[in-house]
Structure formats: C-alpha cells, structure tokens
Write a protein that holds these residues in place. Sequence first.
Motif, PDB file in Angstrom:
ATOM      1  N   GLN A  69      -7.221   0.806   0.234  1.00  0.00           N
ATOM      2  CA  GLN A  69      -7.454  -0.564   0.703  1.00  0.00           C
ATOM      3  C   GLN A  69      -8.737  -0.619   1.523  1.00  0.00           C
ATOM      4  O   GLN A  69      -9.509  -1.561   1.419  1.00  0.00           O
ATOM      5  CB  GLN A  69      -6.251  -0.991   1.570  1.00  0.00           C
ATOM      6  N   SER A  84       0.843  -1.202   0.000  1.00  0.00           N
ATOM      7  CA  SER A  84       0.000   0.000   0.000  1.00  0.00           C
ATOM      8  C   SER A  84       0.872   1.244   0.000  1.00  0.00           C
ATOM      9  O   SER A  84       0.638   2.181  -0.767  1.00  0.00           O
ATOM     10  CB  SER A  84      -0.909   0.010   1.222  1.00  0.00           C
ATOM     11  N   ASP A 103      -5.805  -1.326  -4.597  1.00  0.00           N
ATOM     12  CA  ASP A 103      -5.238  -1.942  -3.405  1.00  0.00           C
ATOM     13  C   ASP A 103      -6.195  -3.023  -2.884  1.00  0.00           C
ATOM     14  O   ASP A 103      -7.178  -2.706  -2.219  1.00  0.00           O
ATOM     15  CB  ASP A 103      -4.983  -0.877  -2.342  1.00  0.00           C
ATOM     16  N   GLU A 104      -5.896  -4.264  -3.216  1.00  0.00           N
ATOM     17  CA  GLU A 104      -6.734  -5.403  -2.817  1.00  0.00           C
ATOM     18  C   GLU A 104      -8.212  -5.155  -3.120  1.00  0.00           C
ATOM     19  O   GLU A 104      -9.063  -5.234  -2.231  1.00  0.00           O
ATOM     20  CB  GLU A 104      -6.523  -5.705  -1.330  1.00  0.00           C
TER      21      GLU A 104
HETATM   22 MG   LIG Z   1      -2.032  -2.728   2.191  1.00  0.00          MG
END
Ligand SMILES: [Mg+2]
Lengths: 203, 203, 277, 231, 231
Positions: free
Chosen positions: A79, A42, A154-155
């Motif tokens: 995220q 991140s 991010d994910e």
């Molecule tokens: Mg992260």
Amino acid sequence: MNLTICKLTKYYNNQLVFKNIDMIMEAGNVYGLKGDNGSGKSTLFRIIAGLEKQTFGEVLYNKKKFDNTVQRKITYMHQKPYMMKKTVFKNILYPLTIRNKIDEKDIKKTYKIMEELDLYKFKDKKAWNLSGGEMQKVSLARAIIFEPEILLMDEPTAHMDKKTVETIEKMVIKRQRKNKMLTAIITHDTKSLDRLFDRVYYL
Amino acid sequence: MNLTICKLTKYYNNQLVFKNIDMIMEAGNVYGLKGDNGSGKSTLFRIIAGLEKQTFGEVLYNKKKFDNTVQRKITYMHQKPYMMKKTVFKNILYPLTIRNKIDEKDIKKTYKIMEELDLYKFKDKKAWNLSGGEMQKVSLARAIIFEPEILLMDEPTAHMDKKTVETIEKMVIKRQRKNKMLTAIITHDTKSLDRLFDRVYYL
Amino acid sequence: SESTKKSTSNDNNSSKKEEINSNNDKSAKEKKSIILATTTSTENSGLLDYIIPNFEEKYGREVKVIAVGTGKALTMGENGEADVLLVHAKSSEEAFVEAGHGIKRYDVMYNDFVFLGPKEQTLIDEESSSAVKVLTKIAEEKGTFVSRGDDSGTHKKELSLWEDSGIKPEGDWYVSAGKGMGDTITMADEMEGYTLSDRATYLSRMKDVDLEIVAEGDELLFNQYGVIPVNPEKSDMINKNGAEEFVEWILGDTCQSMIEEFGKEKFGQSLFVPNGK
Amino acid sequence: MKYILEGFFEAFKLILSCDTEVYQIIGFSLLVSMTSTIISSIIGIPIGFFTGLHNFKFKDYYSRILFTMMGLPPVVIGLLVALFLARRGPLGSFQLMYTPIAMIIAQTILVTPIITGNIFNYTKEHGPIIYEVSKTLGCEFWQRVIFLFQEMRIIIFIGMAQGFGRAISEVGAIMIVGGNIKGHTRVMTTFIAMNNSMGNYGISIAMGIVLLTISFFLNTLMYRLIERDIK
Amino acid sequence: MKYILEGFFEAFKLILSCDTEVYQIIGFSLLVSMTSTIISSIIGIPIGFFTGLHNFKFKDYYSRILFTMMGLPPVVIGLLVALFLARRGPLGSFQLMYTPIAMIIAQTILVTPIITGNIFNYTKEHGPIIYEVSKTLGCEFWQRVIFLFQEMRIIIFIGMAQGFGRAISEVGAIMIVGGNIKGHTRVMTTFIAMNNSMGNYGISIAMGIVLLTISFFLNTLMYRLIERDIK
Ligand SMILES: [Mg+2]
Ligand SMILES: Nc1ncnc2c1ncn2[C@@H]1O[C@H](COP(=O)(O)OP(=O)(O)OP(=O)(O)O)[C@@H](O)[C@H]1O
Ligand SMILES: Nc1ncnc2c1ncn2[C@@H]1O[C@H](COP(=O)(O)OP(=O)(O)OP(=O)(O)O)[C@@H](O)[C@H]1O
Ligand SMILES: [Mg+2]
C-alpha cells in the motif's frame, strides 16, 4: 492459479482483525476487494502473499499449501510503495535481473512499460525522489513486469491521476488476456476500476 | 490570512517542476488543487508551508513575507503521513501540548475528534501499527486540532473509505464557519470533496 | 656448519624437525625461534636491539623479545610461556631456580639503581647519600615518591630498601603507579617527585626530563641482571637448544664486549657493565 | 606544543624516509586489522540480518547484550585469548601466542559485536519491508540476502568502517597477544605506546597522524565503492 | 582454562569482599566514564542533529572525517592531552595532569565523535521529515529540538551506550593522562592492565567480568528509561 481461502481468521496480539473469511478466486478473473479502513484488506492480501501468518484457517493455491513455487508466482504491491536505492529504470528492471541474464528483450520490455506510464523521463532519476503518484507507478510497473500468476494490488491508484488510472486498466486487461492470470485489487475508489472487476468482495 | 502567489517557479537540480505560477487564495474559502502526477502540487504546498525554497517568485501572506508568526498559523499535511513514536492519542494531542499546559478541555477536544473519525478504539495503540487509512485519519485529526489559519492537505482522502470522506467534508465545513480560515486540498478524486471547493486550481 | 652440529647434538623431537629444516635450508627463518621474556629496561634502553641481531645471524635463530616487568617475566617462565629469561631480581631468580622452574641462573651484567629527583631539589644532600637515608628523608619530608608498583625488579628492589629503612611507605606522597620504568620516570618528572630507576633507562630518558640523579653509589643499589633458561619440563614446547645457545652466546666474549660498548658513544658511558660467568 | 608540530614534521619524514621497518609496521597493522574486519563482517553481517529480521524470545535482552559486547575491553579480550593460546592453555599446542594469527583472533572478537550491532539495529527498523519486497519479487533465499546487502550497503559500510577504526586504533588486546615483537608483531599502536614510554613523543604523534590519515583514505575508498547512486 | 573459572570465582570474591579499594576503583571508573559520556552527549547530539539536517558543501567529506574520528586511537589522544596538560605544556599551569579532570577530558575527546557519528547518520536519513512535521505543528525552535529528541530517543540511547562502552573499556588514553595512581586515578581497565603485567590473571579477569556486568546493567537501565511505548 486458483485461490481458496477458508475460515481465515487474524488477530494482532489478541485484537481481532477479521474472522472466518471464505473466498474463492479463480485464474482468469479480476477481483475487487473493498471495505472500511481497518477492515483488514491489506492484512488479507499480506497473508495470501505469505508475508504474514494467519491465526486460524488456511489459504490454498490450486488446493496446495503455500510453498516456494507459489512464492515465485505471486506478487503483493504494498500500500505504501517501497523504492529501492536505485534509479527508476533499475527499480523496474529488477524482477527480470533475478531470473536470468538481462537481454535486449528485457530492456525493451522495461522501456515500453516506462513509456506507457510515462516514467521514461525519470529513467535515471533516484527513485526515492519521485512524487507519491510516480512511486506508485514505479512499484506497479515493477509488479506487472514480473508477470506473476497472482497479482495483489493494494490501493494501486490511490495517488494516481485519472489518465494513469486508465492506462492501468488497459494493462490489467492486457495481462488478463494471457489465461490463468489472477488479479485482485483493493480500492476505496467507488467509480473507476469497477468496470474491471469480475467480482467484488467486501470485508 | 490571505495568500498571494506570484511568478512562482521551482527547479529540482535544474529539472523544471513548474514555472511562473500566480494564485490568490483568500481566507474563508476552500480551494481545490488538481493536476497530473508530478505536476508539482505537493511541491507547491511545501513551498507555501515554508518547508522548501522556491527557485524564483514569491509567496505573500497578508502581503507579508514568510516568518515565524506565519509558521505558527500554517499547517501542511504530508502526502505520506508521519506517525510519531507515540500512541494514537498522544499523536493527536501533541499540537496542543506545545502551546500550553494541557487541561480538561484539550483532552475532551481530542477525544471528540477521535470519536468522530472513530479512532477512539485505537486510543492507546502504537500509531505506527495502524493501517494506511487510519494513519491518514490520525494525521488529519492532528492537523485539524491544531486549528491553523491556513490548512494545506495533500491528498488527505487517498486511502480513506467513503464514510470517512464524508466526515471530513463535515469537519472542513465546520472549520470554515470560523471566519478567516483558509483550507486548500490536493486531490485526484474527481467526485467527492468537489462540492467543498469554492474554487479549483489546476497545475 | 655450527648450527647443524648444534641441532644434531640433541635428542628432543622439536629439534629433529630442525635438523631436517637446517639440512634442506639453513636460512635464518628456518630454525625454531626462541621467546625471551625480559624487563622493559633492557628493551627501552635499546640494548637488545643492539645485541640481538648478532645472535640471530650467528646462530640463525630468531629471538622474540617480550618486554614485561620482571614479575611477569618470572610468571611466564613458571608457566613455560618463555624459553629464556633476562631479568634483574636476584633473590626471586634464585627462588625461581630453587623451585625448579629454571635450570640454572647466570650473572650477565650489572648496572646500578639511582635515585632521581627534580633539579635544584634541596631535600636530599651529600650526607643523606645512603639509600636508606634517602628514603627516610623523603618519607619524613613527605616528598612525592613515584613507585613502579608493578612487581618488577626495580619495584622489588625499592620494596627491599623500604624494608631496610623500616618505614612502611603510605600516604599521598607515596604514588604507586603500576607502570613501566619509562612511564614512571615521566610521572616523577611531571609530579616533580623522586623515584628509583635503573641507570640505563634514566640515561636513555635524560634528554627529555628535568630529573637528575640525587643519590647513587650505595652498594645496596647494585643491579645485577641474570639469564635463566627455563626448565624444559615446564612445557614440551620449550625450545631447550635455543635457550642453551642464547645463554652460551650472551655469556660469550663477543656479546659481553658488545654490552661493554653499548651506549658509550651516545651517553659517554656504558649503560651496563658485563660480568658474565 | 612543539611536540605536536614536531609530530607533523616527523610524520612526513616517517613517510618519506624509506625506513623499511616503518613501512613494514604500517603494512602489518593494515593486514591484521583488515583481516579481522573482514572475518568479523563475514560473521557479523549475517547474524545482524538474521537477528534483526526475526522476532524471538528475549530479543531485547539479546540486543542489550550486543550493545554491552560492543564495549568489550580490549585488555580483557587480549587476556582471555592469551590464556587460551598460551602454551599451557587449551589451544597451546598450536603455538599461536605472539603470532599475527593470535592478533587477528583477538581483534575479530573485538570487532564482530560492533559490526553485528550496527547491522542489527538498522535491520530491526528497515529490514522487514526490504525483505518483504524481495520476497514479493520472487527472490530465492540467496537473492534475498543479496537484495538486503544492496539496500543496506550504506549501513554495512558504516559498520565495517567503525569496526576497522576500532581494530586499527586499539592497543590493549594486540599488545598482550602480539607482544609487540620487533619485526614480527609490532603494529602502529603498540609502536606508539612503546615510543611513548621511551619518551619519543614526536614519533608517536607522527605514527598517530599516519594512522588517522590511512584510515581516512580507506573510508573514502570504501565509501566510493558503495556510494554509486545514493543520495 | 582454570584461570577463567578462577576468574569467575574471584569476581564474586571481589564483589563480596568488602575491599574498599575495589569498590573505590569501580565507582571512580563509573564516575569518570559517565561524566565524559554526558559531556560528549551535550556536545555531540546537537552537532549530530545540525550537521545531519542541513546540507552544506563537503558534507560527505565531513561524514568521512567523522567516521575516521570514531576510530581515534586512545593512545594518541592520551598522548596529545598529556602534552597539553603537562607541566611544560600550554595548559601546564592548571596542574591537571594525573587528575580525574585530565581523564575526563581525554575520554570526552574519545567519545564525542562516536555519539556525534551515530546521531548524524540517523538524522541524515530520518531527520528531515521529523523536523518538517515539528515545523508544521507550529513548534518553536526549542520545541523542535525536544521533538527530535523524543522521536530519536532510541538512536540517542544507542549512541550514548556505545560511547559509554568505549569509555569504560578503553585503557590507552586513561593510563597516560591518569597515571593509574593507586587510590587516586586507578580505574578498572588500568587495574586490569596492571595486574595483567604482574601476572595476576585471575583478578584481571574478575575485574573484567565486573566491568561487563556493570555496563550491561547500565544499558538495561537506560533502555528501560526510553523504552516506553516503542516497539
Ligand atoms: Mg490497507
Ligand atoms: N527531492 C526531490 N528531488 C528531485 N526531484 C523531486 C524531488 N521531489 C519531487 N521531485 C520531482 O518534482 C516533481 C513534482 O513533485 P511533486 O511531489 O510536487 O508532484 P505532485 O504533483 O505532488 O505529484 P503526485 O500527484 O504524484 O503527488 C516530480 O516529477 C518529482 O519527481
Ligand atoms: N502490525 C500491526 N500490529 C497491530 N495491529 C495492526 C498491525 N497491522 C495492522 N493492524 C491493525 O489491523 C487492522 C487491519 O489493518 P489493515 O492494514 O489490514 O487494514 P486495511 O483494511 O488495509 O485498512 P486501510 O483501508 O486503511 O488500508 C487495523 O485496525 C490495524 O490497526
Ligand atoms: Mg504529491
């Protein structure tokens, strides 16, 4: 837009996160970024998106340093998705409103993406009452509709069901059809999405 | 402690989430709960944990209604982990502090679990500065150390790397060795964790 | 008209403006208003609300009344913050003029101070009617005495009376309030104590307090009000003409008789006795 | 006791009585306090945003000074302003003493820290993520500011409501610089204070009730404006 | 201008001069305002928690009334308290008028809504999740309350600091119910107001400076206490 990352190093109050990272990401490709928790994925994205300062090293965008024009072409999907104090529809429409007056086309576009992610039923719902996965969908839709040249996710699929993950794969592929689009995705997921990646970096 | 859910129905301001759910969960087993985004998984767990009221139907704990004694034996791990304004160590230790005076044993126990999840290096770090996955680890450690008879985990592995997921599997198995422990896990992940489940429910 | 005559008959530049104003428009608001620093007693008793309007329409000049203690009023004059003062502390006023802060001091009106005390009080009786006797008695018996303690005219008067009685007032029985006349009366009433008040304020408060006059008439209790136009050299913003007009008016017959009238129908007696000269 | 009932009774009389002076006092109070609140917002909100978002040396000294300033004593403010505006004072030549402008200046000084403080605290906690999101969605500088406004409209409302409440209800400063001049600078609070010392308790309470009623309806009004689609 | 410098000069003289009256005034002001702040916290914090956590009918009316009450005019409070405590008032028999107790009562009424309001707003937004977590970790009722305290200590500090600032700096209420009696109920603000009305500007400003300095150090002190392991 191409990304060149050289000798990037980040410390959080003299605790090292990562050191001397070199990477190249070229427009037209989809990159995967993997690594253990706390390896700095991140942080790296946040630095690229200009949300955080690196300690050493630099990131170049088409050989140029970060500036406003870059800012306008790059998006980072947090995220932990942030929902504006607006309805779902307005959340997704927002990036278009700041460019110029909203026209029919924009509205259509927004409806379309909402249907694809089947968020349409939440059109007028308060975004902060959505479920975890639904929020991720909204923040994704918001990012996609913005059509940045560089999209950092991010994910994005962490809380999403299988069906949705596939939708997203389709969207990314579609997006890549336009040339000079660059997409980079952080994921812990070892199976899905993988087939999207032209290259995977490990931190 | 056994769980019996009968004819459970939930509306959010007259928008239906789920209807007439019947489920039985018995102590000693690990249950998986799967379903699309917005199918009501979190809501169901939150109702079981007594954090939300159902619209109709009821949940029975050893044939008894929810009460304080149940409250003390049940834990729900939020989908979006909450970090107390404390250090990582104090976050994880907390559930023990509220029971009785902290002794050597408790400290040891806390250190041990921190090492297992390799959080030890963050011992004195402000918990709210952790990375997404690290936060999930902390909230998991906090829940495990509390040793509830019923442990409800809401997508505990969403942001976790492979290594950690395996550690967690081990922990759950270890936990189940003590009898009369009941564990239920929400997950979208189709591969890992599955081998834990004695039974999987779909919403 | 009168107002134009007035403003032409002077040289200071602030009123040159006036002249122009009053030529193209003689409406009240147009002429430079004056600031009158006065004591709370004149405002709280309602006198000013009664008489000022007459001045305003007669001279087409607004009066901004700042009601403060005499002490502050004099300070304001000294600093040239006010154009004219209407106060009641003769000695300090004369000192004020002596020091060249004011042009001249004129008597305007008087009433008198009265000692107030709880109804059915026994401390003060006929033979202790002289101001000094009263204070001595109160001091000896340690009857609660509420003092303005705010450097106002009334306060100055009270202090001079203590002076005469040769007593240094201190102790729990002597309450120094640091407040205006109205509030001090309220406090005396509340504490069932004694206080020194000007008659006007007392009469206007009579209705809602349990205090009555326990001693009056001593010539020491004479309360003279004076008007002083502030020395224009104090500040180039001082409205000299306005001040002069005000003095001229307040000493004039119309106003003097209005003062005579004021309060008669409401309280059965006039609150102030005009003696303008 | 009776005064309080009397007060309510008088309050209605006050409103219904077409006594222009009363209306004029009420209107004037609102004018002064609203103006100061608006000016304070224009100064305070940006400062609150900026200092809340950025990290700088002595930030926590700053925040404590800010908290302290939120409790500036009206009398002291009044006095200081008076000293500056007095004929003798540095700004004397403008002849602002005992004018509405003086009152607005004093109240602005009183209210600005209150608004700044509220915005600052909230921004410190929630500002960064909001600002980040606006950046990632390609907002220009001004659009970011607007975005902050939209996302923080609740706290902005609260800050302004608090500031206005403070302004409309204070008497210390406005009495000194305004002078409570009948027909010129008399506002609700100075009117109340004066009637107190004149023993007219009924009318004081009446005016107090009027004051509270008005600020309640103003809050409601403002709230309605920002309420839209918020929990 | 000169007054202001003079003020600073006098301020030091004031502190250094072992004038017991001055010290006594300062100490008394602190005593009264701190006591009221503490009482208000004891009343306001729980109410803030409770009303912030639970949903009830008319909740947003409640919140707007609360905001309005945060701006209660000191003079009105003073007057009402006075009417109740006055000899002829319902509570006259207690003889509380012009005593420290009367002052504390008035300031408590002034400060409680301020503390309640701050806690309420924060709890409404952040309370539920905190409360849920404490439940899921098996906290008994009291432990939950303690948990809320710990997690919200910042806003509690802010609320109390604001409340104290309001109390120590207000003059309207305390002047009426305290009476500014020399050596008994004279506090910093009434002292300032009085000297002001006597034209002693220097000493007024001096006391003002003292007042602000004190509340700054108090804020610092409180802040230190709660600061531990917070960003
Ligand atoms: Mg992260
Ligand atoms: N507070 C709320 N108010 C209104 N609707 C809500 C609220 N909380 C949840 N919902 C709705 O209820 C439905 C179920 O929510 P829930 O969080 O249980 O879904 P979920 O199964 O956990 O989804 P996910 O897999 O994304 O976490 C969602 O459609 C959501 O929009
Ligand atoms: N604001 C901060 N202050 C101090 N340390 C921080 C801060 N933000 C992140 N860190 C630390 O930096 C490291 C990297 O954080 P980062 O969020 O980039 O990890 P990550 O690779 O994204 O992990 P995850 O997969 O869990 O999201 C972590 O160890 C985290 O504790
Ligand atoms: Mg969920």
